[in-house]
Design a protein around this motif. Sequence first.
Motif, short mmCIF file in Angstrom:
data_model
loop_
_atom_site.label_atom_id
_atom_site.label_comp_id
_atom_site.label_asym_id
_atom_site.label_seq_id
_atom_site.Cartn_x
_atom_site.Cartn_y
_atom_site.Cartn_z
N GLY A 40 0.61 -1.28 0.02
CA GLY A 40 0.19 -0.16 -0.06
C GLY A 40 0.79 1.33 -0.03
N THR A 41 0.02 2.56 0.04
CA THR A 41 0.77 3.70 0.02
C THR A 41 0.06 4.40 1.22
OG1 THR A 41 0.99 4.02 -2.41
CG2 THR A 41 0.97 6.06 -1.31
N GLU A 71 3.46 11.23 1.56
CA GLU A 71 3.14 10.12 1.00
C GLU A 71 4.21 9.11 0.81
OE1 GLU A 71 0.55 10.77 -2.21
OE2 GLU A 71 -0.94 11.92 -1.09
N GLU A 106 -3.59 4.65 5.20
CA GLU A 106 -3.59 4.20 4.07
C GLU A 106 -4.29 4.81 3.14
OE1 GLU A 106 -3.56 -0.26 1.80
OE2 GLU A 106 -4.64 -0.18 3.73
N ILE A 107 -3.73 5.10 2.01
CA ILE A 107 -4.48 6.07 1.01
C ILE A 107 -4.77 5.20 -0.47
CG2 ILE A 107 -4.15 8.25 1.75
CD1 ILE A 107 -1.62 8.50 -0.27
N SER A 108 -4.01 4.20 -0.49
CA SER A 108 -4.25 3.43 -1.74
C SER A 108 -3.70 1.94 -1.54
CB SER A 108 -3.72 3.91 -3.00
OG SER A 108 -2.29 3.77 -3.18
N ARG A 109 -4.24 0.79 -2.12
CA ARG A 109 -3.63 -0.40 -1.60
C ARG A 109 -3.06 -1.08 -2.87
NH1 ARG A 109 -8.41 -3.50 1.60
NH2 ARG A 109 -8.37 -2.07 3.64
N ARG A 148 1.78 4.60 -8.59
CA ARG A 148 0.87 5.38 -8.18
C ARG A 148 0.45 6.16 -9.53
NH1 ARG A 148 2.43 8.78 -3.55
NH2 ARG A 148 4.42 8.43 -4.22
N ASP A 178 -2.44 5.97 -10.94
CA ASP A 178 -3.73 6.33 -10.96
C ASP A 178 -4.09 7.65 -10.06
OD1 ASP A 178 -3.03 5.00 -8.75
OD2 ASP A 178 -4.92 4.16 -8.34
N ARG A 179 -2.87 7.93 -9.35
CA ARG A 179 -3.08 9.17 -8.58
C ARG A 179 -2.44 10.22 -9.24
NH1 ARG A 179 -4.78 8.59 -3.51
NH2 ARG A 179 -3.69 10.45 -2.86
#
Length: 216
Positions: free
Chosen positions: A62-63, A78, A98-101, A115, A117-118
């Motif tokens: 994760g992030t 991050e 956690e902000i993304s998996r 990342r 997609d972010r």
Amino acid sequence: MKRLLAAAAVLATLANTAFAGEMTIFADSNFRGNRVTLERDARNLSDFGFNDRISSVVIRYGTWQLCQDANFRGRCAELGPGEYRQLPFNDSVSSIREISRGGPGRGPGWDRDDRDDRGHGRGGWDRGERDDRRGGPDVILFQDRDFRGPDMALERDARNLTDYGFNDRVSSIVIREGRWEFCEDADFRGRCEVFGPGRYPMVDMNDRISSARRVR
């Protein structure tokens, strides 16, 4: 039909668990001292006895977002999968979420942070990753946060980054080897901070670094 739905629900739960985030926080740099492994958000690290005590972290999945104040407020950074031997804001983290998996990293300390997609991650880091495989430079400086924008390789002391066209332009850093001191003024003067091996998506001295040297 009910059995199929039940089976699908179980599979979804297992998949969700398999990719749940995981971060281990350490009280001291270089992954020493007391530790706690987090698999869920921590709105206030006082609940874990770790408020303003984190010096290094290992992120397996994760992030994650690390913030200086409780409830994810204040200055935040991050971090994606990897090993962070010393944090840029040592002993000043009060909340984590956690902000993304995602899946596990690709190797200790030098995993690319996938990342896209972010909107950030691969832009500048791919260059650093290729250098690492070839035994590249000890340090890579990036103009923008998250290892984006123009970059500069550093293998020896730089008394004045003006000579390299990079004065007051550093926002993120990758350190492959050694401990390096970064200073706000030329000739290693003014306010300075020392960073060890790791990835620093946004340094506290953003756009204020004028000299750098290896100290160990």
